[in-house]
Design a protein around this motif. Structure first.
Motif, PDB file in Angstrom:
ATOM      1  N   LYS A  32       0.691  -1.282   0.158  1.00  0.00           N
ATOM      2  CA  LYS A  32      -0.377  -0.254  -0.168  1.00  0.00           C
ATOM      3  C   LYS A  32       0.996   1.530   0.336  1.00  0.00           C
ATOM      4  O   LYS A  32       0.321   1.944  -0.701  1.00  0.00           O
ATOM      5  CB  LYS A  32      -1.109  -0.187   1.117  1.00  0.00           C
ATOM      6  CG  LYS A  32      -2.172   1.231   1.002  1.00  0.00           C
ATOM      7  CD  LYS A  32      -1.913   1.337   2.484  1.00  0.00           C
ATOM      8  CE  LYS A  32      -2.342   2.542   3.212  1.00  0.00           C
ATOM      9  NZ  LYS A  32      -3.170   2.735   4.890  1.00  0.00           N
ATOM     10  N   GLU A  33       2.047   0.947   0.520  1.00  0.00           N
ATOM     11  CA  GLU A  33       3.104   2.357   0.688  1.00  0.00           C
ATOM     12  C   GLU A  33       3.702   3.054  -0.761  1.00  0.00           C
ATOM     13  O   GLU A  33       3.550   3.952  -0.570  1.00  0.00           O
ATOM     14  CB  GLU A  33       3.913   1.913   1.803  1.00  0.00           C
ATOM     15  CG  GLU A  33       3.843   1.977   2.598  1.00  0.00           C
ATOM     16  CD  GLU A  33       4.720   1.443   3.770  1.00  0.00           C
ATOM     17  OE1 GLU A  33       5.951   1.571   3.139  1.00  0.00           O
ATOM     18  OE2 GLU A  33       4.880   0.549   5.135  1.00  0.00           O
ATOM     19  N   VAL A  34       3.755   2.001  -1.629  1.00  0.00           N
ATOM     20  CA  VAL A  34       4.359   2.375  -2.697  1.00  0.00           C
ATOM     21  C   VAL A  34       2.704   1.907  -3.927  1.00  0.00           C
ATOM     22  O   VAL A  34       3.597   2.833  -4.789  1.00  0.00           O
ATOM     23  CB  VAL A  34       4.524   1.103  -2.891  1.00  0.00           C
ATOM     24  CG1 VAL A  34       6.080   0.429  -2.308  1.00  0.00           C
ATOM     25  CG2 VAL A  34       4.270  -0.272  -3.539  1.00  0.00           C
ATOM     26  N   LEU A  35       2.326   1.947  -3.803  1.00  0.00           N
ATOM     27  CA  LEU A  35       0.807   2.598  -4.399  1.00  0.00           C
ATOM     28  C   LEU A  35       0.189   4.255  -4.592  1.00  0.00           C
ATOM     29  O   LEU A  35      -1.043   4.340  -4.668  1.00  0.00           O
ATOM     30  CB  LEU A  35      -0.202   0.972  -4.497  1.00  0.00           C
ATOM     31  CG  LEU A  35      -0.095  -0.028  -4.634  1.00  0.00           C
ATOM     32  CD1 LEU A  35      -0.507  -1.038  -5.103  1.00  0.00           C
ATOM     33  CD2 LEU A  35       1.113   0.396  -6.401  1.00  0.00           C
ATOM     34  N   VAL A  36       0.548   4.798  -3.354  1.00  0.00           N
ATOM     35  CA  VAL A  36      -0.108   6.053  -2.437  1.00  0.00           C
ATOM     36  C   VAL A  36       0.831   7.802  -3.063  1.00  0.00           C
ATOM     37  O   VAL A  36       1.954   7.225  -3.542  1.00  0.00           O
ATOM     38  CB  VAL A  36      -0.042   6.250  -1.575  1.00  0.00           C
ATOM     39  CG1 VAL A  36      -1.597   5.013  -0.924  1.00  0.00           C
ATOM     40  CG2 VAL A  36       1.073   6.150  -0.708  1.00  0.00           C
ATOM     41  N   GLY A  37       0.226   7.935  -3.685  1.00  0.00           N
ATOM     42  CA  GLY A  37       0.129   9.336  -4.155  1.00  0.00           C
ATOM     43  C   GLY A  37       0.500   9.423  -5.675  1.00  0.00           C
ATOM     44  O   GLY A  37       0.166   8.441  -6.577  1.00  0.00           O
ATOM     45  N   ARG A  38       0.393  10.549  -6.340  1.00  0.00           N
ATOM     46  CA  ARG A  38       0.164  11.356  -7.721  1.00  0.00           C
ATOM     47  C   ARG A  38       1.385  10.317  -8.636  1.00  0.00           C
ATOM     48  O   ARG A  38       0.654   9.449  -9.879  1.00  0.00           O
ATOM     49  CB  ARG A  38       0.013  12.330  -8.297  1.00  0.00           C
ATOM     50  CG  ARG A  38      -1.138  13.250  -7.487  1.00  0.00           C
ATOM     51  CD  ARG A  38      -0.984  13.975  -7.933  1.00  0.00           C
ATOM     52  NE  ARG A  38      -0.201  15.304  -9.334  1.00  0.00           N
ATOM     53  CZ  ARG A  38       0.106  16.316  -9.094  1.00  0.00           C
ATOM     54  NH1 ARG A  38      -0.524  17.401  -8.678  1.00  0.00           N
ATOM     55  NH2 ARG A  38       1.153  16.588 -10.483  1.00  0.00           N
TER      56      ARG A  38
END
Length: 197
Positions: A32-38
């Motif tokens: 989840k940490e790597v799939l957040v942010g624009r």
């Protein structure tokens, strides 16, 4: 294979007394940490559609398209597929060598993504224009679709060192998930387009 690897790796951990890694649930949550942010969402979205579109064309649509649209023999259509396959193998090395670097890499990714989309649009919109035109378009798609190597470099640059492995793994999974979904959907689109045509 997964069960065999789990048994081997668990056995190795027990015998070597190595440090305890994250559990399966912790690893999934860590994704989840790597799939957040624009930036992450944009890179993953590009990975999801670009490689899958090219591999679906090469693997499922190319030969039937040439046989149905241009009435070429199976061997000739197969030769086009072979040429596209060879180019798809060679193109990533070429695109990687042409990497413009961190400052301009995103522009290259966006430009090549738009070129790929335009080529697919032309391939679908031009109909029976010319078999030679379609061959050039398919070869162009094989070449331009290799921009995913630039996306890998950008993914690597986008995460701190502790997350780079997870970021690259997520991008790789998204690329192949996109390919699987697009190929599965082709089974629904193909018969519908034949009935309408």
């Amino acid at each position: 294979v997964a069960l065999a690897l789990a048994a081997i790796l668990l056995d190795a951990d027990a015998s070597e007394g190595s440090r305890k890694g994250p559990s399966f649930i912790e690893a999934i949550v860590g994704l989840k940490e790597v799939l957040v942010g624009r930036r992450a969402i944009a890179l993953m979205a590009i990975g999801f559609v670009s490689y899958g579109a090219a591999i679906t064309l090469r693997g499922l649509w190319l030969v039937p398209m040439f046989m149905d649209r241009h009435h070429v023999p199976l061997v000739m259509a197969g030769n086009v597929a072979l040429a596209v396959s060879v180019l798809m193998i060679a193109a990533p090395a070429l695109v990687g060598r042409l990497d413009p670097g961190e400052g301009r890499r995103v522009s290259g990714i966006v430009g090549m993504s738009l070129a790929l989309a335009a080529a697919f649009f032309l391939l679908s919109a031009t109909g029976n224009l010319s078999s030679h035109f379609d061959i050039v378009l398919c070869l162009f798609i094989a070449l331009v679709s290799a921009f995913y190597v630039l996306a890998y470099a950008e993914v690597r640059r986008s995460y701190p060192p502790s997350m780079v492995g997870r970021g690259l793994t997520a991008f790789n999974m998204v690329m192949f998930l996109g390919a699987a979904i697009q190929q599965a959907l082709a089974g629904f689109v193909g018969p519908a387009s034949v009935k309408e045509g």
